[in-house]
Design an enzyme around this catalytic site. Structure first.
Site, mmCIF file in Angstrom:
data_model
loop_
_atom_site.group_PDB
_atom_site.id
_atom_site.type_symbol
_atom_site.label_atom_id
_atom_site.label_comp_id
_atom_site.label_asym_id
_atom_site.label_seq_id
_atom_site.Cartn_x
_atom_site.Cartn_y
_atom_site.Cartn_z
ATOM 1 N N LEU A 34 0.825 -1.217 0.000
ATOM 2 C CA LEU A 34 0.000 0.000 0.000
ATOM 3 C C LEU A 34 0.859 1.267 0.000
ATOM 4 O O LEU A 34 2.026 1.236 0.416
ATOM 5 C CB LEU A 34 -0.885 0.027 1.258
ATOM 6 C CG LEU A 34 -1.988 -1.032 1.378
ATOM 7 C CD1 LEU A 34 -2.611 -0.969 2.769
ATOM 8 C CD2 LEU A 34 -3.047 -0.822 0.299
ATOM 9 N N ALA A 37 3.256 2.174 2.979
ATOM 10 C CA ALA A 37 3.687 0.946 3.673
ATOM 11 C C ALA A 37 5.186 0.970 3.968
ATOM 12 O O ALA A 37 5.660 0.339 4.921
ATOM 13 C CB ALA A 37 3.331 -0.280 2.840
ATOM 14 N N GLY A 38 5.948 1.682 3.121
ATOM 15 C CA GLY A 38 7.389 1.769 3.350
ATOM 16 C C GLY A 38 8.239 1.265 2.192
ATOM 17 O O GLY A 38 9.444 1.040 2.355
ATOM 18 N N SER A 40 9.363 2.789 -0.598
ATOM 19 C CA SER A 40 10.454 3.697 -0.972
ATOM 20 C C SER A 40 11.510 3.754 0.127
ATOM 21 O O SER A 40 12.712 3.627 -0.147
ATOM 22 C CB SER A 40 9.921 5.113 -1.212
ATOM 23 O OG SER A 40 8.955 5.102 -2.224
ATOM 24 N N SER A 107 1.840 -1.713 -7.335
ATOM 25 C CA SER A 107 1.549 -2.928 -8.126
ATOM 26 C C SER A 107 0.457 -3.766 -7.458
ATOM 27 O O SER A 107 0.730 -4.860 -6.967
ATOM 28 C CB SER A 107 2.824 -3.741 -8.374
ATOM 29 O OG SER A 107 3.639 -3.871 -7.236
HETATM 30 N N1 LIG Z 1 -5.318 6.760 -7.066
HETATM 31 C C1 LIG Z 1 -4.116 6.484 -6.563
HETATM 32 N N2 LIG Z 1 -3.879 5.262 -6.021
HETATM 33 C C2 LIG Z 1 -2.662 4.980 -5.521
HETATM 34 N N3 LIG Z 1 -1.616 5.844 -5.493
HETATM 35 C C3 LIG Z 1 -1.801 7.063 -6.038
HETATM 36 C C4 LIG Z 1 -3.059 7.431 -6.580
HETATM 37 N N4 LIG Z 1 -2.951 8.709 -7.035
HETATM 38 C C5 LIG Z 1 -1.692 9.114 -6.793
HETATM 39 N N5 LIG Z 1 -0.985 8.144 -6.198
HETATM 40 C C6 LIG Z 1 0.449 8.258 -5.877
HETATM 41 O O1 LIG Z 1 1.111 7.452 -6.865
HETATM 42 C C7 LIG Z 1 1.940 6.481 -6.244
HETATM 43 C C8 LIG Z 1 1.627 5.082 -6.769
HETATM 44 O O2 LIG Z 1 2.163 4.924 -8.038
HETATM 45 P P1 LIG Z 1 2.519 3.471 -8.557
HETATM 46 O O3 LIG Z 1 3.099 3.650 -9.915
HETATM 47 O O4 LIG Z 1 3.332 2.775 -7.540
HETATM 48 O O5 LIG Z 1 1.063 2.780 -8.641
HETATM 49 S S1 LIG Z 1 0.635 1.428 -9.361
HETATM 50 O O6 LIG Z 1 1.669 0.416 -9.088
HETATM 51 O O7 LIG Z 1 0.530 1.685 -10.805
HETATM 52 O O8 LIG Z 1 -0.666 1.071 -8.786
HETATM 53 C C9 LIG Z 1 1.641 6.502 -4.772
HETATM 54 O O9 LIG Z 1 2.930 6.547 -4.222
HETATM 55 P P2 LIG Z 1 3.425 5.643 -2.989
HETATM 56 O O10 LIG Z 1 2.835 6.342 -1.824
HETATM 57 O O11 LIG Z 1 4.901 5.764 -3.065
HETATM 58 O O12 LIG Z 1 2.986 4.239 -3.130
HETATM 59 C C10 LIG Z 1 0.872 7.784 -4.529
HETATM 60 O O13 LIG Z 1 1.748 8.747 -4.024
HETATM 61 N N1 LIG Z 2 9.343 0.151 9.936
HETATM 62 C C1 LIG Z 2 9.202 1.033 8.958
HETATM 63 N N2 LIG Z 2 9.589 0.725 7.699
HETATM 64 C C2 LIG Z 2 9.440 1.610 6.696
HETATM 65 N N3 LIG Z 2 8.900 2.859 6.836
HETATM 66 C C3 LIG Z 2 8.485 3.221 8.065
HETATM 67 C C4 LIG Z 2 8.617 2.325 9.169
HETATM 68 N N4 LIG Z 2 8.108 2.969 10.258
HETATM 69 C C5 LIG Z 2 7.701 4.171 9.854
HETATM 70 N N5 LIG Z 2 7.932 4.355 8.544
HETATM 71 C C6 LIG Z 2 7.590 5.585 7.802
HETATM 72 O O1 LIG Z 2 6.508 5.278 6.926
HETATM 73 C C7 LIG Z 2 6.584 6.091 5.753
HETATM 74 C C8 LIG Z 2 6.588 5.194 4.527
HETATM 75 O O2 LIG Z 2 6.555 6.002 3.367
HETATM 76 P P1 LIG Z 2 7.132 5.516 1.978
HETATM 77 O O3 LIG Z 2 8.439 4.830 2.155
HETATM 78 O O4 LIG Z 2 7.038 6.670 1.049
HETATM 79 O O5 LIG Z 2 6.032 4.385 1.594
HETATM 80 P P2 LIG Z 2 5.610 3.878 0.157
HETATM 81 O O6 LIG Z 2 6.787 4.023 -0.748
HETATM 82 O O7 LIG Z 2 5.230 2.438 0.379
HETATM 83 O O8 LIG Z 2 4.440 4.717 -0.251
HETATM 84 C C9 LIG Z 2 7.856 6.929 5.857
HETATM 85 O O9 LIG Z 2 7.519 8.208 6.342
HETATM 86 C C10 LIG Z 2 8.678 6.145 6.898
HETATM 87 O O10 LIG Z 2 9.555 6.969 7.615
#
Ligand SMILES: Nc1ncnc2c1ncn2[C@@H]1O[C@H](COP(=O)(O)OS(=O)(=O)O)[C@@H](OP(=O)(O)O)[C@H]1O
Ligand SMILES: Nc1ncnc2c1ncn2[C@@H]1O[C@H](COP(=O)(O)OP(=O)(O)O)[C@@H](O)[C@H]1O
Length: 199
Positions: A34, A37-38, A40, A107
């Site tokens: 999600l 979730a962490g 990146s 994904s």
């Molecule tokens: N509708 C919607 N649903 C999910 N996420 C959204 C949406 N709109 C924008 N974002 C932002 O885009 C990041 C997800 O892009 P991805 O390329 O990883 O998505 S996917 O794999 O094609 O589903 C996701 O980044 P992460 O938080 O790093 O996962 C969001 O910041």
């Molecule tokens: N155990 C952990 N592992 C990874 N991220 C964590 C953890 N605990 C807290 N975090 C925080 O959760 C957030 C995760 O964001 P990010 O890495 O951008 O997630 P994603 O790429 O899945 O959207 C960051 O702000 C990170 O500092």
């Protein structure tokens, strides 16, 4: 495939030659989970650790790729599928180049992740489920997107009004709402060591 009359042109240096020169295998570490979730955070720390050990690495990250290569794509199921297909093809090229490739994309669809697994050779695709409850992701909300989704400002947000299909047989599950970042990094590195990827 639309183009016809195209022939694969082999090179004289193979993937195995490149791996030998590098002194390690090449593989895709596919982080899925999600938003928040962490993925990146974890991929950045794992890359840092690998780099310090002399491993050649590269990260493909959702937000970054969507600014360039995939800037024509949105978040419909069809566009997410195309997003993952292109990333899969890029990851395959990077593995051919001898690089340990880390990808950080939601994904959300099992079928799309399986498609990438099939693109790559056996043992070249390591699916890492970055598991974290929706409640905790929403509490973290690092980009304020869950708040917007709850307010109806973003439609089709994964976990809110769009699906996330959990991996059924991932190589690894890291539970970022139960373990520390350091523990998760160690778990990934240990898996790579124990399965002979780093030599
Ligand atoms: N509708 C919607 N649903 C999910 N996420 C959204 C949406 N709109 C924008 N974002 C932002 O885009 C990041 C997800 O892009 P991805 O390329 O990883 O998505 S996917 O794999 O094609 O589903 C996701 O980044 P992460 O938080 O790093 O996962 C969001 O910041
Ligand atoms: N155990 C952990 N592992 C990874 N991220 C964590 C953890 N605990 C807290 N975090 C925080 O959760 C957030 C995760 O964001 P990010 O890495 O951008 O997630 P994603 O790429 O899945 O959207 C960051 O702000 C990170 O500092």
């Amino acid at each position: 495939m639309k183009a016809t009359n195209i022939v694969w042109h082999p090179s004289k240096v193979t993937k195995e030659d490149r791996q030998k020169l590098n002194g390690h295998k090449s593989v895709v570490l596919w982080f899925t989970g999600l938003s928040g979730a962490g993925k990146s955070t974890l991929s950045v720390e794992v890359e840092k650790e690998l780099h310090q050990r002399g491993i050649r690495t590269y990260i493909l990250d959702g937000d970054n790729i969507r600014h360039g290569l995939n800037k024509d794509l949105g978040f419909s199921a069809e566009d997410r599928k195309e997003n993952i297909r292109r990333i899969g093809e890029v990851a395959k090229l990077m593995v051919d180049a001898g690089i340990v490739t880390l990808t950080a994309f939601i994904s959300p669809y099992r079928e799309d992740r399986e498609m990438v697994r099939q693109l790559l050779g056996e043992k070249e695709f390591i699916e890492i489920y970055v598991k974290c409850s929706l409640e905790e992701c929403e509490r973290r909300d690092p980009k304020g997107l869950y708040k917007k989704a709850r307010a109806g400002e973003i439609k089709g947000f994964t976990g809110i009004d769009d699906p996330y299909e959990e991996p059924e047989n991932p190589e690894l599950v890291v539970e970022t709402d139960k373990q520390t970042l350091e523990e998760s990094v160690k778990q990934v590195i240990t898996y790579l060591e124990e399965n002979g990827y780093l030599k």
